[in-house]
Design a protein around this motif. Structure first.
Motif, PDB file in Angstrom:
ATOM      1  N   LEU A 765       0.812  -1.221   0.000  1.00 30.05           N
ATOM      2  CA  LEU A 765       0.000   0.000   0.000  1.00 30.05           C
ATOM      3  C   LEU A 765       0.846   1.272   0.000  1.00 30.05           C
ATOM      4  CD1 LEU A 765      -2.450  -1.320   2.724  1.00 30.05           C
ATOM      5  CD2 LEU A 765      -3.097  -0.876   0.361  1.00 30.05           C
ATOM      6  N   TRP A 766       2.178   1.132  -0.234  1.00 25.23           N
ATOM      7  CA  TRP A 766       3.054   2.318  -0.128  1.00 25.23           C
ATOM      8  C   TRP A 766       2.829   3.334  -1.246  1.00 25.23           C
ATOM      9  CZ3 TRP A 766       8.475   0.137   1.658  1.00 25.23           C
ATOM     10  CH2 TRP A 766       8.385  -0.180   3.022  1.00 25.23           C
ATOM     11  N   SER A 767       2.110   2.951  -2.293  1.00 28.04           N
ATOM     12  CA  SER A 767       1.843   3.922  -3.365  1.00 28.04           C
ATOM     13  C   SER A 767       0.692   4.862  -3.000  1.00 28.04           C
ATOM     14  CB  SER A 767       1.504   3.195  -4.667  1.00 28.04           C
ATOM     15  OG  SER A 767       2.639   2.481  -5.106  1.00 28.04           O
ATOM     16  N   LEU A 768      -0.039   4.531  -1.919  1.00 31.17           N
ATOM     17  CA  LEU A 768      -1.096   5.427  -1.438  1.00 31.17           C
ATOM     18  C   LEU A 768      -0.461   6.530  -0.598  1.00 31.17           C
ATOM     19  CD1 LEU A 768      -3.868   2.936  -0.248  1.00 31.17           C
ATOM     20  CD2 LEU A 768      -3.891   4.341  -2.301  1.00 31.17           C
ATOM     21  N   THR A 769      -0.687   7.785  -0.922  1.00 29.24           N
ATOM     22  CA  THR A 769      -0.071   8.875  -0.156  1.00 29.24           C
ATOM     23  C   THR A 769      -0.968  10.093  -0.136  1.00 29.24           C
ATOM     24  OG1 THR A 769       1.813  10.361  -0.020  1.00 29.24           O
ATOM     25  CG2 THR A 769       1.228   9.603  -2.216  1.00 29.24           C
ATOM     26  N   GLN A 770      -0.952  10.846   0.977  1.00 29.77           N
ATOM     27  CA  GLN A 770      -1.709  12.098   1.084  1.00 29.77           C
ATOM     28  C   GLN A 770      -0.889  13.283   0.586  1.00 29.77           C
ATOM     29  OE1 GLN A 770      -2.635  11.820   5.307  1.00 29.77           O
ATOM     30  NE2 GLN A 770      -4.814  11.603   4.815  1.00 29.77           N
ATOM     31  N   ASN A 781      11.022   5.156  -5.190  1.00 30.87           N
ATOM     32  CA  ASN A 781      11.399   4.203  -4.147  1.00 30.87           C
ATOM     33  C   ASN A 781      10.174   3.502  -3.552  1.00 30.87           C
ATOM     34  OD1 ASN A 781      14.126   4.668  -4.411  1.00 30.87           O
ATOM     35  ND2 ASN A 781      14.186   6.277  -2.845  1.00 30.87           N
ATOM     36  N   LEU A 782       9.085   4.274  -3.335  1.00 29.84           N
ATOM     37  CA  LEU A 782       7.890   3.714  -2.695  1.00 29.84           C
ATOM     38  C   LEU A 782       7.055   2.858  -3.647  1.00 29.84           C
ATOM     39  CD1 LEU A 782       6.705   6.797  -0.590  1.00 29.84           C
ATOM     40  CD2 LEU A 782       7.809   4.723   0.245  1.00 29.84           C
ATOM     41  N   GLY A 783       6.958   3.300  -4.911  1.00 36.87           N
ATOM     42  CA  GLY A 783       6.031   2.636  -5.814  1.00 36.87           C
ATOM     43  C   GLY A 783       6.650   1.694  -6.815  1.00 36.87           C
ATOM     44  N   PHE A 784       7.979   1.820  -7.049  1.00 38.57           N
ATOM     45  CA  PHE A 784       8.621   0.991  -8.078  1.00 38.57           C
ATOM     46  C   PHE A 784       9.712   0.099  -7.485  1.00 38.57           C
ATOM     47  CE2 PHE A 784      12.002   0.530 -11.332  1.00 38.57           C
ATOM     48  CZ  PHE A 784      11.308  -0.295 -12.197  1.00 38.57           C
ATOM     49  N   TYR A 785      10.738   0.750  -6.918  1.00 36.10           N
ATOM     50  CA  TYR A 785      11.868  -0.043  -6.437  1.00 36.10           C
ATOM     51  C   TYR A 785      11.476  -0.955  -5.276  1.00 36.10           C
ATOM     52  CZ  TYR A 785      15.122   2.396  -9.461  1.00 36.10           C
ATOM     53  OH  TYR A 785      15.780   2.873 -10.560  1.00 36.10           O
ATOM     54  N   SER A 786      10.525  -0.508  -4.423  1.00 39.22           N
ATOM     55  CA  SER A 786      10.119  -1.366  -3.307  1.00 39.22           C
ATOM     56  C   SER A 786       9.556  -2.684  -3.823  1.00 39.22           C
ATOM     57  CB  SER A 786       9.103  -0.651  -2.424  1.00 39.22           C
ATOM     58  OG  SER A 786       7.922  -0.364  -3.158  1.00 39.22           O
ATOM     59  N   LEU A 787       8.792  -2.627  -4.940  1.00 42.46           N
ATOM     60  CA  LEU A 787       8.238  -3.856  -5.515  1.00 42.46           C
ATOM     61  C   LEU A 787       9.321  -4.703  -6.176  1.00 42.46           C
ATOM     62  CD1 LEU A 787       4.964  -2.324  -6.936  1.00 42.46           C
ATOM     63  CD2 LEU A 787       5.090  -4.159  -5.244  1.00 42.46           C
ATOM     64  N   ILE A 788      10.279  -4.032  -6.859  1.00 44.47           N
ATOM     65  CA  ILE A 788      11.404  -4.751  -7.484  1.00 44.47           C
ATOM     66  C   ILE A 788      12.207  -5.498  -6.415  1.00 44.47           C
ATOM     67  CG2 ILE A 788      13.623  -4.464  -8.685  1.00 44.47           C
ATOM     68  CD1 ILE A 788      11.324  -4.107 -10.571  1.00 44.47           C
ATOM     69  N   TYR A 789      12.575  -4.777  -5.331  1.00 44.69           N
ATOM     70  CA  TYR A 789      13.387  -5.378  -4.268  1.00 44.69           C
ATOM     71  C   TYR A 789      12.624  -6.500  -3.565  1.00 44.69           C
ATOM     72  CZ  TYR A 789      16.390  -1.278  -4.917  1.00 44.69           C
ATOM     73  OH  TYR A 789      17.207  -0.315  -5.441  1.00 44.69           O
ATOM     74  N   LEU A 790      11.304  -6.314  -3.403  1.00 47.65           N
ATOM     75  CA  LEU A 790      10.477  -7.341  -2.770  1.00 47.65           C
ATOM     76  C   LEU A 790      10.472  -8.621  -3.618  1.00 47.65           C
ATOM     77  CD1 LEU A 790       8.448  -8.278  -0.641  1.00 47.65           C
ATOM     78  CD2 LEU A 790       6.651  -7.152  -1.976  1.00 47.65           C
ATOM     79  N   ALA A 791      10.290  -8.450  -4.941  1.00 46.39           N
ATOM     80  CA  ALA A 791      10.281  -9.615  -5.841  1.00 46.39           C
ATOM     81  C   ALA A 791      11.636 -10.323  -5.836  1.00 46.39           C
ATOM     82  CB  ALA A 791       9.919  -9.169  -7.255  1.00 46.39           C
ATOM     83  N   GLN A 792      12.727  -9.513  -5.840  1.00 48.41           N
ATOM     84  CA  GLN A 792      14.072 -10.112  -5.813  1.00 48.41           C
ATOM     85  C   GLN A 792      14.294 -10.888  -4.518  1.00 48.41           C
ATOM     86  OE1 GLN A 792      16.495  -6.649  -6.411  1.00 48.41           O
ATOM     87  NE2 GLN A 792      16.506  -6.850  -8.642  1.00 48.41           N
TER      88      GLN A 792
END
Length: 808
Positions: A765-770, A781-792
């Motif tokens: 849910l890190w892509s949700l932001t106020q 970092n929140l919406g792209f790399y976090s998912l890349i690093y998670l998958a790796q």
């Protein structure tokens, strides 16, 4: 008739070097650059693509001026020569203007262009012309300009210095060296011109040349090695006049070294061709060697290995070996009262000298001299020891090389040691095929265990009578034994009367801690500084058992060690190989032939050098050629095994395939693309939520917290992850990680796995932001790399169970 050029692309490489350096280094020189100039006349041209006469003429004139030559001495021009109706007349006009400023002669300078052979190679067009012209100068031939019928009518060749060369022509010499110009012109206004001259003739002085040559070849694959071998054999057939020593030198210093290796020692070009074509395993050695660091151990044999004429060819042909033998013999002469060279390399009958060499007082100095000189030769070729072991007198050579004792003092001690031994009561020695433990059961006060050479090979020492008796007992027990040809019972109680006088002699010399580690015969392990500097140690060394077998066991604990016997024969190599279990993987090599081997000393030694190179040892070729002047010669280059990786289009095999492919094509272009759209799916029902762990990357809105609370109410275990500066466990089921740190994701999943909390669902849910002011980097970092690093991290943790990943 040319109305344009064939456009292509390419690459060209030339090696540039200062002429004086190239001559000094013995390089092959194709041509010499006398002068060059470059300019850009783009600002004064009528158009971007239109060339100008003045800009070209200025570059040509400047290059000629810098070369400090007359245009009349240039007899070939490699033109830019695009074959265009506009460009060619302008290029010839520019050349004519420059030449006409100095000479009115016509038709003396040939012109051509490599573009008639291979088209226009774009950025590589100029260097290609340079290569062609350098080769033309080397071969003293002017290549033809292909397909020429008639010139551009705008060019007045009849009244110019130039003519089009249409056939292969001998490049005649004049009063000056052959010279050429090379032009290359760029569309944007760049003009370049280079003046080339044929390579100067260098008087090659043959200082010295070995009778045999070592040819080395290597490649990255076995098939490439085979191709390289065939290419070299074919090249030698085509150019039999090549100096084989220069061929060997070029292969050694002018080629990279790879894992698949091959060597051959030969005396003539024809022998090299025959060997390379037949791949005779007796002469051509091939080996695959992984890139590993191998340490080298020198092994120095003891008394009994010597023979008349050992290393004689090396003495005649290897100046380093000869200098060391001469030096040692001159230092020994006052002590011995004779020139030891007359004993090693005699003129009189060999039988008489062979008897002299058996005398301990001469045998020990002779062995020291040959072994020391041979070690110095190896080291001058870059083969230096990281460790050493000597057998009895051989340990003195090791101590000298390790700087325990100076050469002068070592020679003095060796002479005194031999002379004192010679004065002792005579005795004899017996070689026994049994272990030291077994042999000791047969010994008495008249016998001594002189040496433990191998696990099942010992030497017993004592009086003639005592040796005869033990020999009879051993034979009766079925134990093989044989008498050794020695004059005394070395390493036995019969040596004890000489201990005190020898200690007194050792005390006169300076002993130092060893600079290179070596094995002690006395202890069978590495010598200590205290032992090496103790006069008593060197006295006990000649009296006690030679623990050579134990010493070898210590050395053989290192599996990638190369053991090189530095002395006559192969006695120590044989002893190493008797350690069958430990020595199986070792490289064990001699340096000098066995007296019964009729092979040339130089041939034998070069074969060993080749085998060291095969085993991955780096040779100092500069040291190898210290006393020779060698030259690089053109040889076949690396046989690259090119592979095509282009994916070819599929070719339909049947008519129906063609029809089907046409039917599948959508005629309306608006139907060719996808558009993003929403799709309705049923809401997950409470009863469908399964047990297990759910991992939630919680947002700042609070959606993640509410989701976690709802799932917990439904009985599911929830782990939440918050944004933090570094990886941290906040409580049993709450973590913080840095979104931009890949390692944090690894640590998170690893810890969950160790706690047996591997999730079966992950909600991100890190892509949700106020915030509306987040930086681009933070958003990534929140919406792209976090998912890349998670998958790796999931992949690297090798999580095999299914995971449902939901990204909001």
């Amino acid at each position: 008739k040319a109305k344009g050029t064939i456009i292509g692309n390419g690459v060209g490489v030339v090696l540039l070097k200062r002429l004086s350096d190239a001559i000094a280094d013995g390089d092959h020189i194709y041509a010499v650059i006398k002068g060059s100039a470059i300019n850009n006349d783009g600002s004064s041209k009528v158009g971007y693509t239109a060339p100008s006469v003045n800009g070209q003429a200025e570059a040509i004139a400047e290059a000629i001026a810098l070369a400090d030559i007359e245009p009349e001495t240039i007899t070939y021009i490699e033109t830019h020569g695009t074959g265009t109706a506009l460009g060619d007349p302008i290029e010839i006009a520019a050349l004519t203007n420059v030449f006409r400023a100095e000479t009115e002669k016509t038709g003396f300078c040939a012109i051509g262009s490599v573009k008639t052979n291979i088209g226009h190679l774009d950025a590589a067009a100029g260097v290609t012309g340079l290569i062609k012209t350098a080769l033309a100068l080397q071969h003293k031939l002017i290549p033809p300009s292909l397909n020429f019928e008639q010139p551009n009518p705008e060019i007045d060749f009849a009244n110019s210095p130039f003519y089009v060369n249409t056939k292969l022509t001998e490049w005649s010499a004049t009063s000056t060296p052959r010279r050429a110009g090379v032009s290359s012109l760029g569309i944007g206004g760049t003009n370049a011109h280079v003046i080339l001259e044929e390579a100067p003739s260098v008087m090659r002085v043959e200082k010295q040349k070995r009778d045999y040559q070592l040819l080395v070849l290597s490649a990255k694959t076995d098939s490439a090695l085979e191709t390289a071998t065939k290419n070299l054999a074919q090249h030698l057939r085509l150019y039999p006049e090549l100096n084989l020593a220069d061929v060997a030198y070029t292969l050694q210093v002018g080629r990279g070294v790879f894992n698949y290796r091959r060597v051959v020692v030969c005396q003539s070009t024809q022998e090299a061709i025959n060997a390379l074509e037949s791949i005779d395993p007796q002469q051509v050695l091939t080996h695959f060697e992984e890139a590993t660091q191998r340490s080298i151990t020198f092994m120095f044999p003891g008394q009994g290995a010597q023979y008349v004429g050992m290393g004689k060819e090396l003495y005649q042909t290897e100046p380093t070996f000869r200098e060391q033998v001469d030096r040692c013999c001159l230092l020994l002469e006052p002590h011995l009262g004779l020139d030891l060279r007359s004993v090693i390399y005699p003129h009189e009958s060999e039988k008489q000298v062979a008897e002299q060499l058996k005398q301990t007082s001469l045998a020990q100095p002779v062995l020291f001299v040959i072994e020391y000189a041979l070690a110095q030769l190896w080291m001058s070729w870059g083969i230096s020891p990281q460790a050493m072991i000597g057998h009895s007198i051989g340990e003195y050579v090791a101590a000298c090389l390790a700087s325990v004792i100076s050469l002068e003092d070592a020679l003095t001690l060796v002479v005194v040691r031999g002379q004192l031994m010679q004065q002792m009561a005579t005795g004899t020695m017996l070689s026994v095929c049994a272990s030291a433990t077994e042999v000791k059961t047969f010994l008495n006060e008249d016998l001594a265990l002189a040496a433990s050479n191998a696990p099942s090979l010992c030497v017993v020492s004592g009086s003639y009578d005592a040796i005869d008796k033990i020999a009879e007992k051993l034979t009766g027990k079925g134990i093989e034994c044989r008498s050794l040809h020695t004059s005394h019972a070395f390493h036995s109680q019969m040596m004890e009367p000489m201990l005190e006088p020898f200690i007194a002699q050792v005390k006169k010399v300076k002993l130092n801690p060893p600079q290179i580690p070596f094995i002690s015969n006395l202890t069978g392990t590495w010598i200590s500084a205290q032992q090496a500097t103790s006069p008593d140690y060197w006295a006990q060394h000649l009296r006690q058992t030679v623990q050579f077998s134990d010493g070898l066991s210590v050395l053989l604990q290192e599996s990638n060690r190369i053991l090189l016997e530095v002395g006559p024969g192969r006695t120590l190599c044989t002893l190493v190989k008797q350690h069958t279990h430990q020595a199986a993987e070792q490289v064990v090599l001699p340096s000098l032939r066995h007296p019964q081997d009729e092979k040339s000393d130089v041939n034998f030694l070069l074969n060993i050098l080749g085998r060291l190179w095969l085993a991955g040892v780096e040779i100092n070729w500069s040291g190898f050629y210290t006393h020779e002047q060698r030259y690089r010669v053109p040889l076949p280059t690396y046989p690259f095994e090119r592979q095509r990786y282009w994916i070819e289009p599929e070719i339909p095999t049947q008519v129906s395939d063609k029809v089907e492919s046409k039917q599948d094509k959508k005629p309306n272009i608006s139907d060719w693309f996808y558009i993003p759209s929403w799709k309705r799916v049923p809401l997950v029902k409470t009863k469908d939520i399964t047990s297990g762990y759910s991992l939630i990357f919680v947002d700042e809105y609070g959606v993640g917290s509410q989701l976690a609370q709802r799932l917990q109410q439904l009985g599911q275990d929830v782990i939440t992850v918050k944004i933090g500066k570094k990886f941290d466990q906040l409580d049993s089921n709450t973590y913080a990680i840095n979104p931009a740190q890949a390692d944090d994701y690894q640590n998170l999943l690893q810890q969950l796995r160790e706690q047996e909390k591997t999730p079966n669902t992950i909600t991100h849910l890190w892509s949700l932001t106020q915030s509306q002011t987040l930086s681009w980097e933070t958003t990534q970092n929140l919406g792209f790399y976090s998912l890349i690093y998670l998958a790796q991290a999931i992949g690297q943790q090798q999580i095999s169970n299914a995971i449902q990943l939901c990204v909001i």
